[in-house]
Design an enzyme around this catalytic site. Structure first.
Site, short mmCIF file in Angstrom:
data_model
loop_
_atom_site.label_atom_id
_atom_site.label_comp_id
_atom_site.label_asym_id
_atom_site.label_seq_id
_atom_site.Cartn_x
_atom_site.Cartn_y
_atom_site.Cartn_z
N ARG A 1 -9.53 5.31 -1.23
CA ARG A 1 -10.32 6.19 -0.06
C ARG A 1 -11.66 6.74 -0.93
O ARG A 1 -12.60 7.00 -0.53
CB ARG A 1 -9.80 7.16 0.45
N LYS B 1 -12.78 -2.32 -0.44
CA LYS B 1 -12.02 -1.72 -1.39
C LYS B 1 -11.75 -2.81 -2.42
O LYS B 1 -11.05 -3.77 -1.95
CB LYS B 1 -10.89 -1.22 -1.05
N ASP C 1 -4.10 -1.66 -9.47
CA ASP C 1 -4.02 -0.43 -9.27
C ASP C 1 -2.70 0.04 -9.89
O ASP C 1 -1.68 -0.30 -9.38
CB ASP C 1 -4.03 -0.31 -7.60
N GLU D 1 -6.56 6.26 -4.49
CA GLU D 1 -8.09 6.26 -5.37
C GLU D 1 -8.93 5.07 -4.22
O GLU D 1 -10.16 5.27 -4.29
CB GLU D 1 -7.94 5.60 -6.43
N LYS E 1 2.43 4.35 -10.73
CA LYS E 1 3.21 3.91 -9.79
C LYS E 1 4.43 3.13 -10.57
O LYS E 1 4.55 3.26 -11.87
CB LYS E 1 2.69 2.36 -9.45
N ASP F 1 -3.45 8.03 -7.19
CA ASP F 1 -3.01 6.90 -6.61
C ASP F 1 -3.56 6.75 -5.17
O ASP F 1 -3.32 5.77 -4.56
CB ASP F 1 -1.41 6.74 -6.58
N ASP G 1 -4.89 -5.56 -4.66
CA ASP G 1 -5.41 -4.32 -4.17
C ASP G 1 -6.86 -4.64 -3.98
O ASP G 1 -7.68 -3.74 -3.43
CB ASP G 1 -5.23 -3.28 -5.14
#
Length: 490
Positions: free
Chosen positions: A343, A256, A261, A341, A268, A339, A280
């Site tokens: 996956r 990832k 993010d 995202e 967030k 959020d 992230d």
């Protein structure tokens, strides 16, 4: 007008001042020296007695240290046992005792010199790792550097295996520090495009084949998850494929790489914690860093990595809650939370990895706050559809002290991922978030043995803790190298 970053900025500064490691039979007597001592064991010549040391609180326990002024300056470091984890910690304790020194000499205790060669090599490697990891600092954006860069580690020993073991420790430490560099770099200084350029640079230096895929190529490949997450951004996405060819066994890695993010439209909250969202991309960063060690350590496993890179930003073009994305291979996913995202981008990467018919797939991601809530900031969550692969990951984690804890891939929760309008939803219910994320990913690996390492917990340290220094931990870079080495024979 958009702000830009000077193209000369280096996102991997640790490579420009790599410490060297040497071995000698006798210390020079000019640079600081460290001696590892157990309680009541013989002390180096000229040191105070145990009774005198007790007056300043030094009893030889793990984590204790005392400085003995003189020429050279000497540091006594307590150690309870001679294990890899204890030696790594002791090396870090010694290094942090002399933060203004660019060089350090460590005298190997008799217990290490007298160990059988294989054990000695593991202990020396861990010791070198501890010293070099503890002295890492991310400073390229500071106007004044508070401490000098570490330059040289000398180990005092007359044993032949020590030099090679120390070299391997230096390679492993370099790997983690490279991952730290990437995850510590602010998002304005390291977007997906720049990360692709870094990968190409590293590939050239370390004998890797690197392919970088831009938006049109991603569309041709049908990577709807990656493109959907990128939809709100002014920055282009990249998929970075990195290949190392060696033995017959094939290991696939998927990372990832969310360079920042914001949560997308599921924004967030604005608090200092979310400055960490530049990290992230540590899953992709750790994998890229791990790849740079394979040739240096003569790993006999062929490894291919797919790094799925973009930021996740809100705008008028963002993917909306309720939108449906089509992952490579045709699976449709209803986005109920933008959020969640990570996956989505991993799903595309997992399909590509599975299509290459590897012997196993491992993905690494800063994926869920639920993993942090369950295990805290020191252990990653491990999920797997194959017990043997899970055991290999656990063994690599134990060897590198990058700990994991296996959680159940509990199929009873699978129904929570159902959608009324698509094949899957990208979130489930309110509880078991780490399990639900793993179940989602499991949909995209087919029958290939697969393990998922959720590193959201141990991705960052808010204070120095032995060799886990403040900032990004670089977690899983050494674990992955160790896994690739053992994967050949297991």
């Amino acid at each position: 007008m958009r702000l830009t970053v000077d193209d000369s900025f280096d996102p991997i500064p640790s490579l420009s001042h790599l410490p060297t490691v040497g071995v000698t039979a006798a210390a020079s007597g000019t640079e600081p020296e460290a001696h590892l001592v157990q309680a009541e064991a013989p002390l180096p010549a000229g040191a105070p007695t145990w009774e005198e040391l007790a007056q300043v609180g030094f009893e030889g326990k793990a984590g204790q240290r005392v400085l003995l002024p003189g020429q050279p300056l000497r540091v006594l470091v307590g150690i309870d046992e001679f294990s890899s984890a204890a030696l790594r910690d002791a090396g870090a304790t010694a290094a942090s005792a002399v933060p203004q020194s660019t060089n350090l000499t460590v005298h190997l205790p008799a217990a290490i010199n007298q160990a059988i060669p294989s054990d000695r090599a593991q202990l020396v490697q861990a010791l070198a790792e501890g010293v070099l990891l503890a002295r890492y600092r991310y400073t390229p954006l500071k106007s004044a550097d508070e401490s000098p860069a570490f330059a040289h580690l000398t180990l005092v020993s007359d044993q032949p295996e020590v030099a090679e073991a120390a070299r391997r420790g230096a390679v492993m430490a370099r790997t983690t520090n490279l991952a730290r560099d990437l995850a510590n770099t602010p998002p304005r200084h390291l977007n997906a495009d720049r990360l692709g350029a870094v990968a190409e640079r590293l590939g050239h230096k370390f004998g890797l084949t690197v392919e970088v895929f831009g938006p049109e190529q991603l569309a041709d490949l049908g990577l709807g998850g990656l493109l959907g997450v990128n939809a709100g951004s002014v920055e282009e996405p990249r998929m970075i494929k990195v290949s190392y060819r060696a033995g017959e066994r094939q290991l696939a890695l998927v990372g990832k790489g969310i360079t920042y993010d914001s949560g997308g439209l599921s924004l967030k909250p604005s608090n200092p914690m979310h400055a960490l969202m530049k990290s992230d991309m540590l899953g992709a960063g750790a994998i890229l860093a791990a790849m740079t060690a394979l040739a240096d350590l003569e790993v006999d496993t062929s490894v291919t990595a797919w790094l799925m890179c973009t930021d996740n930003m809100p705008s008028g073009s963002s993917t909306k809650l309720g939108d449906v994305l089509t992952i490579r291979g045709g699976t449709t996913v209803e986005v109920k939370n933008t959020d969640a995202e990570g996956r989505l981008v991993l799903a595309d990467g997992l399909v590509l990895a599975a299509e290459s018919s590897p012997d196993a797939i491992v993905d690494v991601a800063t994926l869920t706050g639920a993993a942090l809530a369950a295990l805290g900031p020191r252990s990653a969550a491990l999920f797997a559809n194959d017990d043997h692969l899970a055991h290999l990951v656990e063994a690599a984690a134990a060897s590198t002290d990058e700990t994991v804890w296996r959680l159940p891939l509990d199929a009873r929760y699978r129904d929570q991922l159902k959608s009324h309008v698509a094949d899957l939803s990208n979130i489930g219910g309110s509880y078991g978030g780490a399990i639900l994320a793993a179940l989602f990913l499991n949909e995209f690996v087919g029958e290939v043995p697969w393990a998922h390492v959720d590193i959201a917990g141990p991705m960052y340290s808010d204070q120095d803790d032995l060799w886990r220094v403040t900032g990004s931990t670089g977690f899983s870079a050494r674990l992955l190298v160790e896994l690739a080495q053992t994967f050949t024979t297991h």
